[in-house]
Scaffold this active site. Sequence first.
Site, PDB file in Angstrom:
ATOM      1  N   ARG A  98     -15.328 -60.838 -92.408  1.00  0.00           N
ATOM      2  CA  ARG A  98     -13.720 -61.226 -92.282  1.00  0.00           C
ATOM      3  C   ARG A  98     -13.358 -62.111 -91.394  1.00  0.00           C
ATOM      4  O   ARG A  98     -13.080 -60.668 -89.943  1.00  0.00           O
ATOM      5  CB  ARG A  98     -13.466 -59.962 -93.343  1.00  0.00           C
ATOM      6  CG  ARG A  98     -11.929 -60.062 -94.157  1.00  0.00           C
ATOM      7  CD  ARG A  98     -12.029 -59.108 -94.331  1.00  0.00           C
ATOM      8  NE  ARG A  98     -11.604 -57.733 -93.843  1.00  0.00           N
ATOM      9  CZ  ARG A  98     -10.655 -56.948 -94.196  1.00  0.00           C
ATOM     10  NH1 ARG A  98     -10.342 -57.077 -95.021  1.00  0.00           N
ATOM     11  NH2 ARG A  98      -9.605 -55.697 -93.278  1.00  0.00           N
TER      12      ARG A  98
ATOM     13  N   THR B 276      -7.677 -63.785 -90.478  1.00  0.00           N
ATOM     14  CA  THR B 276      -6.150 -64.820 -91.674  1.00  0.00           C
ATOM     15  C   THR B 276      -7.467 -63.565 -93.272  1.00  0.00           C
ATOM     16  O   THR B 276      -6.325 -63.739 -94.360  1.00  0.00           O
ATOM     17  CB  THR B 276      -7.417 -66.226 -92.030  1.00  0.00           C
ATOM     18  OG1 THR B 276      -8.915 -65.977 -91.878  1.00  0.00           O
ATOM     19  CG2 THR B 276      -6.756 -66.910 -91.052  1.00  0.00           C
TER      20      THR B 276
ATOM     21  N   ASP C 262     -13.914 -48.567 -90.440  1.00  0.00           N
ATOM     22  CA  ASP C 262     -14.958 -49.898 -90.781  1.00  0.00           C
ATOM     23  C   ASP C 262     -16.270 -49.414 -91.096  1.00  0.00           C
ATOM     24  O   ASP C 262     -16.039 -49.126 -90.604  1.00  0.00           O
ATOM     25  CB  ASP C 262     -14.684 -50.336 -89.810  1.00  0.00           C
ATOM     26  CG  ASP C 262     -15.528 -51.815 -90.090  1.00  0.00           C
ATOM     27  OD1 ASP C 262     -16.841 -51.311 -90.285  1.00  0.00           O
ATOM     28  OD2 ASP C 262     -14.892 -53.377 -88.843  1.00  0.00           O
TER      29      ASP C 262
ATOM     30  N   ASP D 280     -18.950 -50.245 -89.344  1.00  0.00           N
ATOM     31  CA  ASP D 280     -18.909 -49.877 -87.539  1.00  0.00           C
ATOM     32  C   ASP D 280     -19.526 -48.822 -87.702  1.00  0.00           C
ATOM     33  O   ASP D 280     -19.938 -47.874 -86.605  1.00  0.00           O
ATOM     34  CB  ASP D 280     -17.657 -49.622 -87.082  1.00  0.00           C
ATOM     35  CG  ASP D 280     -16.970 -50.953 -86.415  1.00  0.00           C
ATOM     36  OD1 ASP D 280     -18.522 -52.453 -86.151  1.00  0.00           O
ATOM     37  OD2 ASP D 280     -16.022 -51.420 -86.374  1.00  0.00           O
TER      38      ASP D 280
HETATM   39  C1  PRP Z   1     -16.090 -55.609 -94.347  1.00  0.00           C
HETATM   40  C2  PRP Z   1     -16.267 -55.225 -95.513  1.00  0.00           C
HETATM   41  C3  PRP Z   1     -16.440 -55.932 -97.021  1.00  0.00           C
HETATM   42  C4  PRP Z   1     -15.218 -56.803 -96.284  1.00  0.00           C
HETATM   43  C5  PRP Z   1     -14.263 -56.322 -97.810  1.00  0.00           C
HETATM   44  O1  PRP Z   1     -16.826 -56.007 -93.648  1.00  0.00           O
HETATM   45  O2  PRP Z   1     -18.004 -54.416 -95.949  1.00  0.00           O
HETATM   46  O3  PRP Z   1     -16.995 -56.831 -97.131  1.00  0.00           O
HETATM   47  O4  PRP Z   1     -14.927 -56.607 -95.103  1.00  0.00           O
HETATM   48  O5  PRP Z   1     -13.161 -56.929 -97.013  1.00  0.00           O
HETATM   49  P1  PRP Z   1     -12.269 -57.908 -97.994  1.00  0.00           P
HETATM   50  O6  PRP Z   1     -11.907 -57.603 -99.673  1.00  0.00           O
HETATM   51  O7  PRP Z   1     -11.098 -58.198 -97.725  1.00  0.00           O
HETATM   52  O8  PRP Z   1     -13.145 -59.063 -98.081  1.00  0.00           O
HETATM   53  P2  PRP Z   1     -16.421 -56.994 -92.166  1.00  0.00           P
HETATM   54  O9  PRP Z   1     -15.727 -57.856 -92.238  1.00  0.00           O
HETATM   55  O10 PRP Z   1     -15.651 -55.762 -91.488  1.00  0.00           O
HETATM   56  O11 PRP Z   1     -18.382 -57.416 -91.923  1.00  0.00           O
HETATM   57  P3  PRP Z   1     -19.516 -55.862 -91.891  1.00  0.00           P
HETATM   58  O12 PRP Z   1     -19.791 -56.047 -92.299  1.00  0.00           O
HETATM   59  O13 PRP Z   1     -20.651 -56.528 -90.485  1.00  0.00           O
HETATM   60  O14 PRP Z   1     -18.981 -54.758 -91.061  1.00  0.00           O
END
Ligand code: PRP
Length: 208
Positions: free
Chosen positions: A103, A107, A199, A202
Amino acid sequence: MSLVFESNHPLVKQKVAALRAADTPPPAFRQLVRTLALLLGAEATVDLPIRPTTVRTPLGDAPGLELDGPVAIVPILRAGLGMADGLLDLIPEAQVWHIGLFRDEATLKPTEYYNKLPAHCRARVAMVVDPMLATGGSAVRACEILRDSGIRSIKFLCLIAAPEGIARLSEAMPDVPIHAGAVDDRLTDIGFIYPGLGDAGDRQFATG
Ligand code: PRP
């Protein structure tokens, strides 16, 4: 409107609370994610297609049941990996189709960076797993990828969902049921689920 199942299982509630605690270290966090995925997976698979079979016991024949067609587990990288492990404990014969989405912090839109769906996708049901359903952008994108590959039956499993994410996924994919360990209050202005757990990627992989 999608069917939304918020688990009422006491062990789910207990483990989600432990997951939220800021002082839960990554090894314990990973174990909780895995066990929660198994518990939610059991609730989400009560309608899995099955067919009758016969098994030979040491004494004779007994009626049995077997899965009627392949199941796919679809982790959204990277935070979905821990949940995929729990679902594999439950359905060891499942296929695992990885989709990489991150994500954009500004944005909040998902960017696709990896896709390991098979050349010919065959699954009676695909179970998309991601611990967090925040804005819903990542979940919707993953479901679109599966639909474009011809998958009809999709379920979405998460540990914590925001109302905003449920609304967005429901609107875009009304026939995808949502199974959540907990539904939280809201999103913060930077797109984090509140009160949430921080997160999930993380905290699983000690990169915070
Ligand atoms: C987080 C989470 C989801 C997403 C949720 O991942 O694990 O995939 O954000 O957000 P959304 O519903 O607004 O799309 P992230 O992008 O942090 O990646 P990661 O899993 O690599 O930490």
